[in-house]
Design a protein around this motif. Structure first.
Motif, PDB file in Angstrom:
ATOM      1  N   TYR A 149      22.600   8.033 -15.494  1.00 31.48           N
ATOM      2  CA  TYR A 149      23.375   7.738 -16.452  1.00 31.48           C
ATOM      3  C   TYR A 149      22.676   7.351 -17.608  1.00 31.48           C
ATOM      4  CZ  TYR A 149      27.535   8.745 -13.654  1.00 31.48           C
ATOM      5  OH  TYR A 149      28.489   9.312 -12.996  1.00 31.48           O
ATOM      6  N   SER A 150      21.664   6.271 -17.625  1.00 29.38           N
ATOM      7  CA  SER A 150      20.917   5.663 -18.661  1.00 29.38           C
ATOM      8  C   SER A 150      19.951   6.566 -19.070  1.00 29.38           C
ATOM      9  CB  SER A 150      20.324   4.404 -18.130  1.00 29.38           C
ATOM     10  OG  SER A 150      19.368   3.721 -18.912  1.00 29.38           O
ATOM     11  N   LEU A 151      19.233   7.523 -18.168  1.00 27.15           N
ATOM     12  CA  LEU A 151      18.536   8.400 -18.384  1.00 27.15           C
ATOM     13  C   LEU A 151      19.167   9.530 -19.301  1.00 27.15           C
ATOM     14  CD1 LEU A 151      15.808  10.159 -18.118  1.00 27.15           C
ATOM     15  CD2 LEU A 151      16.826  11.215 -16.017  1.00 27.15           C
ATOM     16  N   LEU A 152      20.189   9.963 -18.912  1.00 22.06           N
ATOM     17  CA  LEU A 152      21.056  10.926 -19.616  1.00 22.06           C
ATOM     18  C   LEU A 152      21.239  10.574 -21.123  1.00 22.06           C
ATOM     19  CD1 LEU A 152      22.451  13.641 -20.012  1.00 22.06           C
ATOM     20  CD2 LEU A 152      24.473  12.599 -19.031  1.00 22.06           C
ATOM     21  N   PHE A 153      21.724   9.377 -21.269  1.00 22.74           N
ATOM     22  CA  PHE A 153      22.178   8.597 -22.604  1.00 22.74           C
ATOM     23  C   PHE A 153      20.787   8.546 -23.496  1.00 22.74           C
ATOM     24  CE2 PHE A 153      25.901   6.302 -20.541  1.00 22.74           C
ATOM     25  CZ  PHE A 153      26.726   7.204 -20.720  1.00 22.74           C
ATOM     26  N   ALA A 154      19.746   8.197 -22.744  1.00 23.18           N
ATOM     27  CA  ALA A 154      18.476   8.269 -23.782  1.00 23.18           C
ATOM     28  C   ALA A 154      18.052   9.522 -24.098  1.00 23.18           C
ATOM     29  CB  ALA A 154      17.410   7.659 -22.564  1.00 23.18           C
ATOM     30  N   LEU A 182      20.430   1.433 -22.759  1.00 26.27           N
ATOM     31  CA  LEU A 182      19.941   0.197 -22.420  1.00 26.27           C
ATOM     32  C   LEU A 182      20.956  -0.739 -21.769  1.00 26.27           C
ATOM     33  CD1 LEU A 182      17.743  -0.518 -25.902  1.00 26.27           C
ATOM     34  CD2 LEU A 182      17.211   0.726 -23.623  1.00 26.27           C
ATOM     35  N   SER A 183      22.185  -0.420 -21.961  1.00 31.01           N
ATOM     36  CA  SER A 183      23.275  -1.417 -21.300  1.00 31.01           C
ATOM     37  C   SER A 183      23.092  -1.255 -19.839  1.00 31.01           C
ATOM     38  CB  SER A 183      24.617  -1.028 -21.724  1.00 31.01           C
ATOM     39  OG  SER A 183      25.239   0.209 -21.318  1.00 31.01           O
ATOM     40  N   ILE A 189      13.943   2.260 -22.370  1.00 29.48           N
ATOM     41  CA  ILE A 189      13.638   2.377 -23.814  1.00 29.48           C
ATOM     42  C   ILE A 189      12.251   3.278 -24.000  1.00 29.48           C
ATOM     43  CG2 ILE A 189      12.421   0.101 -23.703  1.00 29.48           C
ATOM     44  CD1 ILE A 189      14.274   1.541 -26.709  1.00 29.48           C
ATOM     45  N   GLY A 190      11.375   3.200 -22.954  1.00 23.92           N
ATOM     46  CA  GLY A 190      10.250   3.736 -22.857  1.00 23.92           C
ATOM     47  C   GLY A 190      10.512   5.357 -22.876  1.00 23.92           C
ATOM     48  N   ILE A 191      11.582   5.906 -22.412  1.00 22.38           N
ATOM     49  CA  ILE A 191      11.915   7.253 -22.450  1.00 22.38           C
ATOM     50  C   ILE A 191      12.239   7.638 -23.672  1.00 22.38           C
ATOM     51  CG2 ILE A 191      13.427   8.981 -21.603  1.00 22.38           C
ATOM     52  CD1 ILE A 191      13.437   7.940 -19.001  1.00 22.38           C
ATOM     53  N   ILE A 192      12.968   6.906 -24.448  1.00 23.93           N
ATOM     54  CA  ILE A 192      13.375   7.431 -25.866  1.00 23.93           C
ATOM     55  C   ILE A 192      12.275   7.399 -26.776  1.00 23.93           C
ATOM     56  CG2 ILE A 192      14.765   6.620 -27.835  1.00 23.93           C
ATOM     57  CD1 ILE A 192      16.846   5.238 -25.773  1.00 23.93           C
TER      58      ILE A 192
END
Length: 214
Positions: A149-154, A182-183, A189-192
């Motif tokens: 999910y974090s990856l998708l949001f990024a 990030l939550s 953050i590196g992906i972003i």
């Protein structure tokens, strides 16, 4: 008469759905989505079927509920999004969720880089679903889907950031999805940052190519 009207409604609904898909999802994105699902299931079938997990997973499997530890290290989103699977921490459930989430992320990546080639969509989906990093992440079945999910949001954050359509349409959604990413997992953050840099480089190369053609 009722059956006839119902059939017409269904046909109209089908036409509306098909029109929406054709307008918003390109053929390359559809190929990428299907490829991601198939390649993901083929790649991770043994892991899912045998319930393979990491050492941490042995103590956190079956049921997992985030505590104050995650909040203390900045991953407060885990306590929210884990409720989507009702605290269940089994490899096949979290693994299938991971495969689907990566498939959606793949479509957005194609949209970000304006990729229209079906072959490129196929290759991109295979690379993402077969990435060693994904395999390692899926071994932590109690948080693997949350990290995806974090990856998708990024990726969604990058999409809005790179649109450059003003504060409300780009900056605000970009910030919101960055915070959500990030939550759940700060390392993404590196992906972003990395994807934004790649988008910038690709756009510069395209501008240079257009100028050389002129």
């Amino acid at each position: 008469m009722e059956s006839t009207s119902e059939n017409r409604q269904r046909k109209n609904l089908d036409k509306s759905i098909n029109a929406w898909l054709q307008a918003h999802i390109s053929p390359a994105q559809r190929v990428a989505f299907v490829t991601a699902l198939v390649s993901g299931l083929m790649t991770h079938f043994i892991l899912l079927a045998h319930g393979m997990m990491s050492q941490d997973g042995l103590t956190q499997s079956v049921m997992y509920h985030a505590n104050d530890f995650e909040t203390a290290i900045g991953r407060w989103g885990i306590q929210i999004f884990e409720k989507l699977r009702f605290g269940m921490a089994v490899s096949y459930l979290s693994g299938i969720i991971c495969i689907f989430v990566v498939a959606f992320a793949t479509m957005i990546i194609l949209r970000i880089f304006e990729i229209e080639s079906r072959f490129a969509g196929f290759v991109t989906a295979c690379f993402l679903e077969m990435a060693p990093a994904l395999v390692v992440t899926m071994l932590y079945e109690y948080t693997a889907d949350l990290y995806m999910y974090s990856l998708l949001f990024a990726i969604i954050a990058v999409y809005f950031i790179t649109q450059q359509e003003g504060i409300l349409k780009s900056a605000v959604p970009g910030i919101v999805f960055t915070v959500l990413a990030l939550s759940l997992y700060q390392s993404y953050i590196g992906i972003i940052v990395g994807t934004c840099m790649m988008v910038t480089l690709v756009r510069l190369l395209r501008i240079r190519e257009d100028e050389s053609e002129d």
